[in-house]
Write a protein that holds these residues in place. Sequence first.
Motif, short mmCIF file in Angstrom:
data_model
loop_
_atom_site.label_atom_id
_atom_site.label_comp_id
_atom_site.label_asym_id
_atom_site.label_seq_id
_atom_site.Cartn_x
_atom_site.Cartn_y
_atom_site.Cartn_z
N UNK A 453 -20.51 4.17 30.83
CA UNK A 453 -21.16 5.18 31.67
C UNK A 453 -20.20 6.32 31.96
N UNK A 454 -18.94 5.99 32.26
CA UNK A 454 -17.93 7.03 32.49
C UNK A 454 -17.76 7.89 31.25
N UNK A 455 -17.65 7.25 30.09
CA UNK A 455 -17.41 7.97 28.84
C UNK A 455 -18.55 8.93 28.53
N UNK A 459 -17.93 13.13 28.41
CA UNK A 459 -18.05 13.92 27.20
C UNK A 459 -19.45 14.51 27.01
N UNK A 460 -20.21 14.54 28.11
CA UNK A 460 -21.53 15.19 28.10
C UNK A 460 -22.37 14.71 26.92
N UNK A 505 -20.74 4.66 41.30
CA UNK A 505 -20.86 6.12 41.41
C UNK A 505 -19.49 6.79 41.44
N UNK A 506 -18.55 6.16 42.15
CA UNK A 506 -17.20 6.71 42.20
C UNK A 506 -16.51 6.66 40.85
N UNK A 512 -10.14 9.62 35.07
CA UNK A 512 -10.00 8.49 34.14
C UNK A 512 -10.57 7.25 34.80
N UNK A 513 -11.17 6.36 34.03
CA UNK A 513 -11.70 5.14 34.64
C UNK A 513 -10.57 4.22 35.09
N UNK A 514 -10.83 3.44 36.12
CA UNK A 514 -9.85 2.46 36.57
C UNK A 514 -9.60 1.44 35.46
#
Length: 542
Positions: A453-455, A459-460, A505-506, A512-514
């Motif tokens: 989800x972060x990725x 990168x839209x 959400x955070x 960068x992801x944790x």
Amino acid sequence: MVQGVIVHSTVADKAQALLLTDEALTFLAQLHRTFNATRISLLRARQATQRKLDAGSRLDFLPETAKIREDPSWRCAPPAPGLEDRRVEITGPTDRKMVVNALNSGTKTFMADFEDSSSPTFASMLNGQHNLYDAIRRQIDFEVNGKAYKLSDHPATLIVRPRGWHLDELRITVDGAPLSAGLFDFGLYFFHNAKELVARGSGPYFYVPKMEHYLEARLWNDVFIFAQSHLGIPHGTIRATALLETLPAAFQMEEILYELRDHSSGLNCGRWDYIFSFIKVHRSVASAVLPDRKDVTMTVPFMDSYVRLLIQTCHKRKVAAMGGMSAQIPIKADPAANDIAMEKVRADKLREVTAGHDGTWIAHPLINKIAMEIFNKHMPGPNQYHVLREEVRIAASDLLNPVVPGHITTAGVHENIETSLAYTAAWIGGNGCIPLNYLMEDAATAEITRVQLWQWVRYKSRLDTGEVITAELLEKWTDEIVPNIKKLAPAVTDEDVRIAAEYLKGQITKEWPSDFLTSDLMHILAARDGVDERLAKTVSVS
């Protein structure tokens, strides 16, 4: 009362009194004082490596260890008693019912997991240790609701997975610093059970997780030597299988085996964490965006290369090349759906045994029959060490190849959000292994869903509909999905779902992801165990 050691939580049952004796705490303190500084330096080295990757460097096989890879003469230790044949291994958490059922499942071994399939509440960690203590001594039989759970005459061989180097055990401090969670899990189990296991014809066997460098394997080996000397048992009594579940470690398979060679029992394809690691390592690479999680199968190029190299490496050094987990579980209410799920298991196990694996993982006792039949048919001997795969030639580019056919779909995004929320909420509530959509899920799946989800936001990425995936869109969908999470995971509380949603959400809006959600959220479990809030938020490496 051990000098410098403080237990910050009390578990009101006999597990703590049995396990946290002064002698055991002294041993844990010795492990901490001897090895924790090295552990911290290796965790900082991980961060330094990732910063270099973010700046544009690429992983490759290490030139300074070429002699180890090129030397054909060295071998790992021969299989220890009970590890000669590992064709089917069942894995799962350490609650009492699971321990009995897994040991009685008919599999060759049982990996009792203190890591990804356990939520590390202090009660869970200590009760799990107590359950293994009782199982080894054949005093684990119990009855609940009129049903008797009794250990069979010939149970599976027990292997224990402690937590990884990155995790802290916040409920115990030594000289003011948190104890390593891995040293806590290993140390308690070894101290109380090593001699008993040897006396019963087995030994202290382990799975060691999430290493990223051969020096982390060297640290485990040093711990093993220290522990064996402390209890006065022969060097080499311990056996450890290294979970090969990070992309950096894939470039150091032989080095990891070499460091552990006197204690090694092979490598395992930790497939789900490996995908998670692949995304993390490539977090700064826009061309490495992966499609829906279901499309990242074991046959895509980077996964297939990893498997073939692992089998070749292990058999070259005469140790087990273990396959990965089939997460499917029986679907009792729908025979047609069950047939489809079990056919996926068959195909997965057939792929593994014909590739040359020496064994495989399952998550449910009823899967054992399928896996066992396939391995029995295609692997008549105890292993396939003779399958050398000398024709395999894997380059760095093969392991780094981000090309995966597939699309990002609305259904795939929704499933990631649902899985992330349901598992994270369950973990916060004390359950580290839950069935979701007829799959047995652990922390690795939650980690993949989170970083995907972060990725996609970073990168839209576009859905197959053409719509751009934005943080606002995912926040909207998260809010819509939250009310349904308790249907997927009925035992979770509203508060735990709220925390999980806030965390997700955070994460999707971070630079960068944790590294690990288990590290991020450990302070919640520690605070619920009575640890002071300021101490609960202390971690070894930020």
